[in-house]
Design an enzyme around this catalytic site. Structure first.
Site, PDB file in Angstrom:
ATOM      1  N   SER A 168       0.850  -1.189   0.000  1.00 29.17           N
ATOM      2  CA  SER A 168       0.000   0.000   0.000  1.00 29.17           C
ATOM      3  C   SER A 168       0.885   1.239   0.000  1.00 29.17           C
ATOM      4  CB  SER A 168      -0.947  -0.005   1.204  1.00 29.17           C
ATOM      5  OG  SER A 168      -0.235  -0.224   2.403  1.00 29.17           O
ATOM      6  N   GLU A 170       0.949   5.596   0.589  1.00 32.46           N
ATOM      7  CA  GLU A 170       0.241   6.724   1.233  1.00 32.46           C
ATOM      8  C   GLU A 170       0.614   8.065   0.583  1.00 32.46           C
ATOM      9  OE1 GLU A 170       0.273   6.591   5.564  1.00 32.46           O
ATOM     10  OE2 GLU A 170       0.836   8.710   5.598  1.00 32.46           O
ATOM     11  N   ASP A 184      -3.290  14.447  16.131  1.00 26.73           N
ATOM     12  CA  ASP A 184      -2.671  15.340  17.121  1.00 26.73           C
ATOM     13  C   ASP A 184      -3.431  16.650  17.117  1.00 26.73           C
ATOM     14  OD1 ASP A 184      -0.430  13.701  17.987  1.00 26.73           O
ATOM     15  OD2 ASP A 184       0.262  13.911  15.916  1.00 26.73           O
ATOM     16  N   PHE A 198      11.817  15.584  11.353  1.00 31.81           N
ATOM     17  CA  PHE A 198      10.506  14.950  11.408  1.00 31.81           C
ATOM     18  C   PHE A 198      10.533  13.773  12.402  1.00 31.81           C
ATOM     19  CE2 PHE A 198       7.200  12.364   9.001  1.00 31.81           C
ATOM     20  CZ  PHE A 198       6.160  13.158   9.426  1.00 31.81           C
ATOM     21  N   HIS A 201       3.932  -0.815   3.665  1.00 33.92           N
ATOM     22  CA  HIS A 201       3.134   0.382   3.424  1.00 33.92           C
ATOM     23  C   HIS A 201       4.135   1.532   3.247  1.00 33.92           C
ATOM     24  CE1 HIS A 201      -0.182   3.314   3.923  1.00 33.92           C
ATOM     25  NE2 HIS A 201       0.689   4.019   4.621  1.00 33.92           N
TER      26      HIS A 201
HETATM   27  P1  FAD Z   1      -3.809   6.438  19.874  1.00 33.32           P
HETATM   28  O1  FAD Z   1      -3.783   5.025  19.400  1.00 33.32           O
HETATM   29  O2  FAD Z   1      -5.082   6.969  20.405  1.00 33.32           O
HETATM   30  O3  FAD Z   1      -2.598   6.672  20.820  1.00 33.32           O
HETATM   31  C1  FAD Z   1      -2.140   7.983  21.131  1.00 33.32           C
HETATM   32  C2  FAD Z   1      -1.442   7.977  22.492  1.00 33.32           C
HETATM   33  O4  FAD Z   1      -2.395   7.823  23.539  1.00 33.32           O
HETATM   34  C3  FAD Z   1      -0.430   6.834  22.690  1.00 33.32           C
HETATM   35  O5  FAD Z   1       0.610   7.316  23.481  1.00 33.32           O
HETATM   36  C4  FAD Z   1      -1.229   5.765  23.442  1.00 33.32           C
HETATM   37  O6  FAD Z   1      -0.411   4.919  24.221  1.00 33.32           O
HETATM   38  C5  FAD Z   1      -2.160   6.620  24.290  1.00 33.32           C
HETATM   39  N1  FAD Z   1      -3.485   5.993  24.456  1.00 33.32           N
HETATM   40  C6  FAD Z   1      -4.211   5.337  23.506  1.00 33.32           C
HETATM   41  N2  FAD Z   1      -5.398   4.922  23.976  1.00 33.32           N
HETATM   42  C7  FAD Z   1      -5.436   5.309  25.269  1.00 33.32           C
HETATM   43  C8  FAD Z   1      -6.413   5.179  26.299  1.00 33.32           C
HETATM   44  N3  FAD Z   1      -7.594   4.576  26.032  1.00 33.32           N
HETATM   45  N4  FAD Z   1      -6.113   5.712  27.509  1.00 33.32           N
HETATM   46  C9  FAD Z   1      -4.928   6.337  27.731  1.00 33.32           C
HETATM   47  N5  FAD Z   1      -3.966   6.487  26.805  1.00 33.32           N
HETATM   48  C10 FAD Z   1      -4.225   5.996  25.582  1.00 33.32           C
HETATM   49  N6  FAD Z   1      -1.755  11.877  11.770  1.00 33.32           N
HETATM   50  C11 FAD Z   1      -2.604  12.733  11.142  1.00 33.32           C
HETATM   51  O7  FAD Z   1      -2.853  13.835  11.642  1.00 33.32           O
HETATM   52  N7  FAD Z   1      -3.184  12.400   9.945  1.00 33.32           N
HETATM   53  C12 FAD Z   1      -2.969  11.205   9.337  1.00 33.32           C
HETATM   54  O8  FAD Z   1      -3.518  10.943   8.269  1.00 33.32           O
HETATM   55  C13 FAD Z   1      -2.086  10.280   9.980  1.00 33.32           C
HETATM   56  N8  FAD Z   1      -1.840   9.057   9.450  1.00 33.32           N
HETATM   57  C14 FAD Z   1      -1.056   8.149  10.134  1.00 33.32           C
HETATM   58  C15 FAD Z   1      -0.883   6.886   9.602  1.00 33.32           C
HETATM   59  C16 FAD Z   1      -0.093   5.933  10.272  1.00 33.32           C
HETATM   60  C17 FAD Z   1       0.062   4.562   9.671  1.00 33.32           C
HETATM   61  C18 FAD Z   1       0.569   6.303  11.476  1.00 33.32           C
HETATM   62  C19 FAD Z   1       1.452   5.315  12.189  1.00 33.32           C
HETATM   63  C20 FAD Z   1       0.398   7.575  12.009  1.00 33.32           C
HETATM   64  C21 FAD Z   1      -0.419   8.519  11.355  1.00 33.32           C
HETATM   65  N9  FAD Z   1      -0.650   9.799  11.884  1.00 33.32           N
HETATM   66  C22 FAD Z   1      -1.489  10.671  11.225  1.00 33.32           C
HETATM   67  C23 FAD Z   1      -0.016  10.217  13.134  1.00 33.32           C
HETATM   68  C24 FAD Z   1      -0.928   9.989  14.356  1.00 33.32           C
HETATM   69  O9  FAD Z   1      -2.101  10.745  14.245  1.00 33.32           O
HETATM   70  C25 FAD Z   1      -0.156  10.407  15.609  1.00 33.32           C
HETATM   71  O10 FAD Z   1       0.912   9.528  15.827  1.00 33.32           O
HETATM   72  C26 FAD Z   1      -1.012  10.585  16.864  1.00 33.32           C
HETATM   73  O11 FAD Z   1      -0.192  11.197  17.864  1.00 33.32           O
HETATM   74  C27 FAD Z   1      -1.529   9.274  17.480  1.00 33.32           C
HETATM   75  O12 FAD Z   1      -2.548   8.720  16.765  1.00 33.32           O
HETATM   76  P2  FAD Z   1      -3.011   7.216  17.100  1.00 33.32           P
HETATM   77  O13 FAD Z   1      -4.173   6.915  16.274  1.00 33.32           O
HETATM   78  O14 FAD Z   1      -1.849   6.314  17.050  1.00 33.32           O
HETATM   79  O15 FAD Z   1      -3.467   7.428  18.608  1.00 33.32           O
END
Ligand code: FAD
Length: 279
Positions: A10, A12, A103, A210, A260
């Site tokens: 895939s 991106e 974020d 980055f 990916h």
């Molecule tokens: P989560 O899985 O919610 O985790 C975030 C943090 O919170 C972690 O430290 C975790 O340990 C903690 N956490 C999770 N769940 C809980 C809970 N229930 N209670 C307490 N703590 C918790 N960013 C963008 O803005 N746009 C994009 O399109 C984008 N695409 C991405 C694609 C990939 C494949 C990856 C790996 C990252 C991407 N990101 C993107 C970056 C991502 O948004 C950031 O890394 C963001 O800080 C975390 O998102 P997450 O979904 O991993 O969050």
């Protein structure tokens, strides 16, 4: 032989801000289409800042006959807002989503109604059942805000439990970090595929900046080698290509289910890596 393996591929993109960037993306996408990827995904700006542009490119990709996968982040959003977006996705025939927390954009203080990605996954499942395949993010070198590796792993497991079908990792250059993470996830009972995210290297200094922000480690031996090249772009590119190709080879030979690519909207390095891998 890698060419005999069934490898998921895939790629991106991010939504460009200008008409020129859009035209260039279309061009690069056409080159990457020759690799016949399983899907192209399109990132989603913090707080919904690229909602329209992301969706427009996704529709364009789908019209070209590819599986188009929008990213969707929940931070700073309401349930009603996410519901509306999911409705648009369904109406367009989208079948997969990369579901993220995202974020908080600078200046935005409110986290919104869904605080973490596991809550978004749960919400998507509750609202739409099995309409979408859901992909989530994984962090072999741990998320920068995680309290501890154990806590981060528990949070990753929460996303799988909430209904995620697969995951894509943050990029990394240390294959052992990936294998360690996969082992830990399997021991914690997480069975979903963990696809390594691969960042080809064009500019070392940009990558270093980055990586500091997103918590990805550039190993010292790589850093020193890149620094030694100074402004010699050709050597930086050649070393980057060799290193990333070897990383991909090791990952696939070690059992990674696919790759990916974070394309940065550029085709040449991905095409060359795939050529060297014989894929
Ligand atoms: P989560 O899985 O919610 O985790 C975030 C943090 O919170 C972690 O430290 C975790 O340990 C903690 N956490 C999770 N769940 C809980 C809970 N229930 N209670 C307490 N703590 C918790 N960013 C963008 O803005 N746009 C994009 O399109 C984008 N695409 C991405 C694609 C990939 C494949 C990856 C790996 C990252 C991407 N990101 C993107 C970056 C991502 O948004 C950031 O890394 C963001 O800080 C975390 O998102 P997450 O979904 O991993 O969050």
């Amino acid at each position: 032989m890698l060419s005999d393996m069934n490898i998921e591929l895939s790629i991106e993109f991010f939504p460009p801000q200008t008409a020129e960037g859009l035209a260039k993306l279309k061009n690069e996408r056409a080159k990457l289409a020759t690799l016949k990827p399983d899907f192209f995904s399109v990132t989603y700006g913090a707080g919904g800042s690229t909602r329209v542009r992301t969706f427009d490119i996704v529709k364009e990709i789908a019209a070209e006959g590819f599986d188009a996968v929008p990213h969707l982040s929940c931070i700073g959003s309401t349930r009603a807002g996410i519901r509306e977006i999911l409705g648009e996705f369904r109406a367009t025939g989208i079948r997969r989503i990369v579901a993220l927390r995202g974020d908080l954009p600078s200046g935005m203080a409110e986290a919104g109604e869904l605080r973490y990605a596991n809550e978004l996954v749960e919400f998507i499942r509750t609202e739409t059942g099995d309409a979408f395949q859901i992909i989530v993010a994984a962090y072999p070198e741990w998320h920068p805000q995680a309290k501890s590796p154990e806590a981060d792993l528990r949070n990753f497991a929460r996303k799988a439990k909430a209904g995620a079908n697969a995951s894509i990792t943050q990029y990394f250059y240390n294959a052992d970090a990936y294998f360690h993470f996969v082992d830990k996830a399997r021991s914690a009972g997480v069975e979903i595929p963990i696809i390594p995210g691969i960042m080809p290297i064009t500019s070392f200094y940009k990558l270093a900046r980055f990586s500091d922000a997103c918590g990805a480690d550039i190993p010292r031996w790589m850093r020193r080698q890149f620094e030694g090249y100074g402004d010699d772009v050709e050597s930086i590119c050649a070393f980057g290509l060799e290193t990333v190709t070897r990383l991909c080879e090791r990952l696939l030979q070690g059992g990674a289910p696919g790759l990916h690519f974070y394309s940065m909207n550029q085709a040449p390095l991905i095409l060359e890596i795939q050529r060297r891998l014989g894929l």
